[in-house]
Motif scaffolding. Sequence first.
Motif: not given
Lengths: 465, 465
Positions: A455-465
Amino acid sequence: MSAPEPSTPARPAVARTTPVEPARPSTALLTDRYELTMLQGALADGTAHRHCVFEVFTRRLPAGRRYGVLAGTGRLLEAIADFRFGPAELEWLASERVVDDRTLAFLEGYRFTGDIHGYAEGEVFFPGSPVLVVDGTFAEAVLLETLVLSILNYDSAVASAASRMTSAAVDRPVIEMGARRAHEAAAVAAARATVIAGFAATSNLEAGRRWGLPTTGTAAHAFTLLHDDEESAFVSQVASQGKGTTLLVDTYDVRKGVEAAVAAAGPGLGAVRLDSGDLLSLAQDVRRQLDQLGATGTKIVVTSDLDEYAIAALAAAPVDSYGVGTSVVTGSGAPTCGMVYKLVAREGADGVMAPVAKTSSSKVSVGGRKKAARRLDAQGRASEEVLVGGPDAAVAAWAPETVDLRPLQVPLVQAGAIDTRWTGPAGVNLAAERHRTSRAELPRGARRLSADEAAIPTVLVEIDG
Amino acid sequence: MSAPEPSTPARPAVARTTPVEPARPSTALLTDRYELTMLQGALADGTAHRHCVFEVFTRRLPAGRRYGVLAGTGRLLEAIADFRFGPAELEWLASERVVDDRTLAFLEGYRFTGDIHGYAEGEVFFPGSPVLVVDGTFAEAVLLETLVLSILNYDSAVASAASRMTSAAVDRPVIEMGARRAHEAAAVAAARATVIAGFAATSNLEAGRRWGLPTTGTAAHAFTLLHDDEESAFVSQVASQGKGTTLLVDTYDVRKGVEAAVAAAGPGLGAVRLDSGDLLSLAQDVRRQLDQLGATGTKIVVTSDLDEYAIAALAAAPVDSYGVGTSVVTGSGAPTCGMVYKLVAREGADGVMAPVAKTSSSKVSVGGRKKAARRLDAQGRASEEVLVGGPDAAVAAWAPETVDLRPLQVPLVQAGAIDTRWTGPAGVNLAAERHRTSRAELPRGARRLSADEAAIPTVLVEIDG
């Protein structure tokens, strides 16, 4: 006899009671042998105490499904509390030489002392959603793998199917009555999972006792066949259960059955049940006949091998409630969720947490700890499943900074202490509430039964820390 | 982590041990509520003590299946021994007002005092086969319905799928490792059912303890990922488990994995395991590589989402054993058997036994008690499932008079006394032996996987008495 038969409880069904707890045996041997042999190797080479992060997720939804429903978390927390190697377990492991003495000594003192975060029970999930994250030493976390997966895979399979059925039923109550088509203990868990997904009640007495679920049931065909004729069976049932009972009218001829039912109980008869035949036309005939007999308040319950599609097909029929058995306890074509328990990060020889993942062939995973949030649009509709990855400490500390991101993981176990809000009958209520809210948030159309993408897409977000 | 991993036990795997019995709670509430409300009505109107015959059978096999395999009988007999309404059960039933005081008083003293006959566990069955016949008063027999069906439906679904897998594997061992894809208690029953259908071992420790089944398992991908590199993981595992262990070689690159495995254990390495990829070509490559490295005795175990078709497709591959998970614990597309528990005969007001059956609509049943025998041709091949019907006393007394009819029903419970030959680890051995013999008797071609009709026809013979 055929499927058991529900009365029609008022909805929402919240008349839950304080359950009497049965004795709880150890859950520690509900475990694949290799968890213990890996432990033995890791204890011997010193890696057993490396800090690890295990993540539970599913790679895909069953074909055509739009979302999954997480269930079993409360049961899992109770099972973890009982995950102890007592004298009986240790004696058997020793006698079978499953592991060596050092490992037995470790197991004797074992209790999980790490942290577990996860999606709240009842929450919807999508491919890749990190529905459970287990933080601990390798030794303590690896031992839980089999139990975690058994419980979440079965309960979520049932809840995921059940949610489609309650969607299809709209405001009509749906009753779970599949005990006879599932392992006897699985049936108890299934009843619980269906109530989380919006079912109103169950036929299963143990589920009533253990989880405080409303239970229903009146009679099967055998009760009619036991008697010399249908009339005397109905008269007996009304005498025993009152005129508000549900009479099963399809043992012989339905038309005569309805006549006998109203004759036995009067026009105040609670309900009639149909368990065979062409339910759409039969329900119309029976409704007309009941109305002609003055039994305008008598309800019609249907129960013959229903699944979400059959329920949807009866939307226009004069049916008041549905009883569902086989299809819901077997996940309606998807009897397990395919969730896996993957090591995604671990402390290296240098003491630093590092992401890890299998790389060969078709089962490639995304390494590293992940946080999860659901992005909501201005109308409060879900638009994305957001997974946050990056340096371990940064991800562990991450929390959404904007109101459009609803965080999905909650603490379940902290330093070994189980949060009991999620367990017992109260946990079931909380999970049912979470499911209602979470499902209502899905985009329009997500509850249609027709096969489609997540029903919704999955997105991967990378953070730097 | 992925599927657990078997070592390759010698076949037949008979190294069963005396199990340590866990505490056994009451099974009485693993029951649909309507069994108790029917009891209440029948106690009030005097029909509760009518002698009844209930029959368990399935109307059809799953699409394309040639035969079913009965499993669960031994578990059922143990569960019946524990079917008691103790203080905790009675207190809950009273507090919930499930039944009235008269019924509670009956339940307090309840134990099953009737007779149960059935097909021996492990026997094959066909549509209509009366796999269990329960003789008793209505009161005592109706209470067992839910438990009987839960156990036989689940265990037989697993055994029926498992038998196709061991047929497809021919002489190669098949290991059950599906615990993570089934309810945690169902997993234990599933392991038992697969061994009855010819599996060599299970990953499930509780199944080992409870039923004396051989258990296997060495390591998952997590063990490799935990270590700094594959080499150190393999060296550690060999140090801990010996060089006869099975090393999982597909975490990174399979070719390098095999190299590292033989380097760690030497050419005497027990086995390597492949859990992903194109197993047919991969097994050929790995076999060649192992042979080139001098590891000619090292076996190849494969475990990636196998079912009976995948096993058959690997017949020509250099594979030594199969590990099966999801597909077998979920019945390989048929997660329940659809068995029903039908009242087929009961004492009337005149004290005479009379056949009864539902007549309306699509669920018509054949009334009356039935005996069953399998007709064998001159070569000892099964040719017909013969059901014998007629006057109740005559059928009850019937036994085959010719050697071409092998009687199928055996006494399981007599006047409430359970025949313990069928229970515990010894019962599992007996059932596995029965399955081997019964399956070997089927007509040539019955073990092919391709969809077809039941392997033999079922015929109903009426006797006069």
